[in-house]
Design an enzyme around this catalytic site. Structure first.
Site, PDB file in Angstrom:
ATOM      1  N   ASN A  37      -1.144  -3.402  -6.048  1.00  0.00           N
ATOM      2  CA  ASN A  37      -2.435  -3.761  -5.484  1.00  0.00           C
ATOM      3  C   ASN A  37      -2.946  -5.074  -6.055  1.00  0.00           C
ATOM      4  OD1 ASN A  37      -5.016  -3.899  -4.520  1.00  0.00           O
ATOM      5  ND2 ASN A  37      -5.556  -1.787  -4.961  1.00  0.00           N
ATOM      6  N   ASP A  38      -3.341  -5.054  -7.311  1.00  0.00           N
ATOM      7  CA  ASP A  38      -3.963  -6.251  -7.875  1.00  0.00           C
ATOM      8  C   ASP A  38      -3.011  -7.441  -7.925  1.00  0.00           C
ATOM      9  OD1 ASP A  38      -6.300  -4.857  -8.241  1.00  0.00           O
ATOM     10  OD2 ASP A  38      -5.670  -4.090 -10.186  1.00  0.00           O
ATOM     11  N   VAL A  39      -1.712  -7.184  -8.055  1.00  0.00           N
ATOM     12  CA  VAL A  39      -0.778  -8.310  -8.172  1.00  0.00           C
ATOM     13  C   VAL A  39      -0.557  -8.995  -6.826  1.00  0.00           C
ATOM     14  CG1 VAL A  39       0.416  -7.399 -10.184  1.00  0.00           C
ATOM     15  CG2 VAL A  39       1.267  -6.857  -7.912  1.00  0.00           C
TER      16      VAL A  39
END
Lengths: 103, 462
Positions: free
Chosen positions: B388-390
């Site tokens: 997600n965040d990456v």
């Protein structure tokens, strides 16, 4: 004050080792690629298992009749060995996965 | 004579630790480095057992060998049996053992100090070893439980203040004991407060931050081992301990950098606190598009080039083997499949590489971030598995975002993006991901392993 100063000069050898080792520790892993962070942590984890040597010394010097010391020392040896052996084996297993290298 | 040989054993061991650590930081030499350090350790251990120290031989050999044998057998079995996905918690467990070992040494040695002459200096080292060792032990056990999923995040208002008070009380009692070494009971109180501090210190920190915490506790244990080195004037413990203490601290900072986090924030756990406000202010929401399994399989089978972005979700679901099967099924259909690996994807930096290698994914299919970002432009479909965040574009174009500045995989350059997640819940940074609301993105909800299994069947059938 006097006491602290004399402690420094009588332990200067140790203090030198500490300072130099701090720099060595930082230099040695300074450029590690992030892929290796986990195995490196695991390897370092195994190396601080040298604490086992302290446990062996405690155990080996304990008075055979002093059961609290024997039991605590014995536990320390078991835990320290777990740290050393487990640490190195786990690291090796992780690194085994890297053996097919592109370079 | 024996004493001199012991000194040489320790010298050799110290050098192997340094060389081993050096080799561990290069992919090509890492495995050999680990073995070299292990060999050095064996030399130091057997030297300590069989050679006289200051002219005196050790006794209680049956206890020593019993302990070594039990520890070695359990350690080997546990380390061999553990699943690849459980490696991080394994490291944490072993680290805790080392910390406990250091604490026990301090406890036993405290019982001997009345024989010493230079008392306050010795007590200081004993107390330090006890505090650091116990904190490391308790903290590592909590970290182990958290990665296992056995211990849940737990925090209450004022926890940081309570922690600080507890730390100062512990240190204060330690200092008091140094000047009043006859107050024997204090050592047990210090032991208890240190253990409690270790638990409370790790408790509020989120599971995804655990690698950083473990690395930090790892360097703590190094310092605790060095305390033992001071105590016995033992150079190998000193060098090994300080070396790990310093390298561990740097490694902690490097890990934080790779995740674009500051150590301070990890420790105070303020990420979790801020996340609520930033997600409410930045909740652009909007509509996202779902895709059915068979459609997803179709899109994948008819693409020319597919890039798989594995993440935390894949590691948690242990879906690396199924992922490799999907890759094979797609390759049979003539699709070019590659993996884009973000440096901090997974449960720990570098974890994805280890996991995929375990599933026999060939190494040249794994692209590092820069290489992957160059290839996204020519990619037809990106399959994001539990990351997600990456892949959050906010890191590139929203200066207000907490992850702004973190290097990401620019998956939005590809023609289509399929995101597999369990739900629309934000990822570990606690922020919305604009990627999911882009028109080229379709969501495929479900557990990574289950979804991949179904995809494999669908792809094979189509």
């Amino acid at each position: 004050m006097e006491e602290a100063l004399s402690w420094i000069s009588s332990n200067q050898e140790t203090i030198y080792i500490v300072i130099l080792m701090i720099f060595v520790g930082i230099e040695v892993i300074g450029r590690v690629p992030s892929v290796l962070h986990t195995p490196l942590m695991s390897g370092a984890n195994a190396i601080h298992g040298v604490v086992i040597i302290g446990a062996i010394i405690v155990m080996g010097n304990a008075d055979p009749g002093n059961y609290p010391a024997l039991i605590l020392g014995f536990l320390a040896v078991v835990l320290g060995t777990l740290n050393v052996v487990g640490g190195f084996v786990v690291t090796d297993r992780m690194l085994e996965m890297f053996k097919v290298k592109k370079k | 004579m024996g004493g001199h040989i012991l000194t040489i054993c320790y010298l050799i061991a110290s050098v192997t630790f340094i060389v081993g650590l050096k080799m561990l930081s290069h992919p090509a030499t890492a495995r050999r480095g680990n073995l070299i350090a292990a060999a050095g350790m064996a030399i130091a251990i057997f030297g300590t057992i069989f050679l006289p120290r200051n002219g005196v031989y050790l006794h209680n050999y049956e206890w020593i060998f019993g302990g070594l044998l039990i520890g070695a057998i359990i350690g080997t079995i546990v380390a061999k049996k553990v699943k690849m996905t459980a490696m991080p918690e394994m490291v944490s467990m072993f680290n805790g053992m080392g910390g406990a070992c250091a604490a026990l040494i301090s406890l036993v040695e405290f019982g001997h100090i009345h024989e010493e002459t230079n008392i306050s200096h010795t007590v200081l080292i004993i107390v330090l070893g006890l505090i650091i060792g116990s904190v490391s032990f308790a903290g590592s056990m909590v970290a182990w439980g958290k990665l296992n999923g056995k211990v849940k995040d737990f925090n209450f208002p004022g926890q940081n203040i309570l922690n600080l008070i507890l730390l100062f009380v512990t240190l204060g009692m330690g200092a008091w004991l140094v000047f009043h070494p006859h107050l024997t009971f204090l050592i047990y109180i210090i032991l208890c407060t240190s253990l409690l501090y270790g638990v409370l210190f790790v408790m509020p920190i989120g599971g995804a931050d655990m690698p950083v915490v473990i690395s930090l506790l790892n360097s703590f244990t190094g310092v605790a081992a060095a305390c033992g080195g001071f105590l016995y004037d033992n150079k190998v413990m000193l060098t090994g301990g300080i070396l790990v203490g310093a390298a561990g601290t740097l490694l902690t900072i490097l890990m934080c950098k790779a995740m674009n986090r500051s150590l301070k924030h990890v420790l105070i756990g303020s990420f979790g606190g801020n996340a609520a406000s930033s997600s409410s202010s930045g909740s652009e929401g909007g509509a996202y598009k779902e895709i059915s399994l068979s459609d997803a399989a179709m899109v994948l089978s008819y693409a020319n080039k597919v890039m798989i972005v594995p993440g935390y979700g894949l590691a948690v679901a242990q879906a690396q083997h199924v992922c490799h099967e999907l890759e094979k099924a797609l390759v049979e259909k003539g699709v070019e499949v590659k993996y884009a690996i973000h440096p901090v994807a997974g449960r720990m930096p570098g974890h994805m590489n280890v996991l995929l290698a375990e599933a026999d994914v060939s190494y040249d299919k794994l692209l590092e971030m820069e290489a992957a970002n160059d290839e996204f432009k020519t990619t037809d479909v990106v399959l994001v598995l539990g990351a997600n965040d990456v892949v959050n574009p906010a890191a590139k174009n929203d200066p207000a975002s907490p992850i702004y500045g973190m290097p990401i995989l620019e998956v939005e350059l590809a023609k289509n993006v399929i995101v597999n997640k369990r739900s629309m819940k934000p990822g570990y940074a606690g922020i919305e991901n604009a990627l999911f609301f882009q028109p080229k993105t379709s969501m495929l909800f479900g557990d990574a392993k289950k979804v991949l299994q179904d995809l494999v069947t669908e792809v094979k059938a189509s």
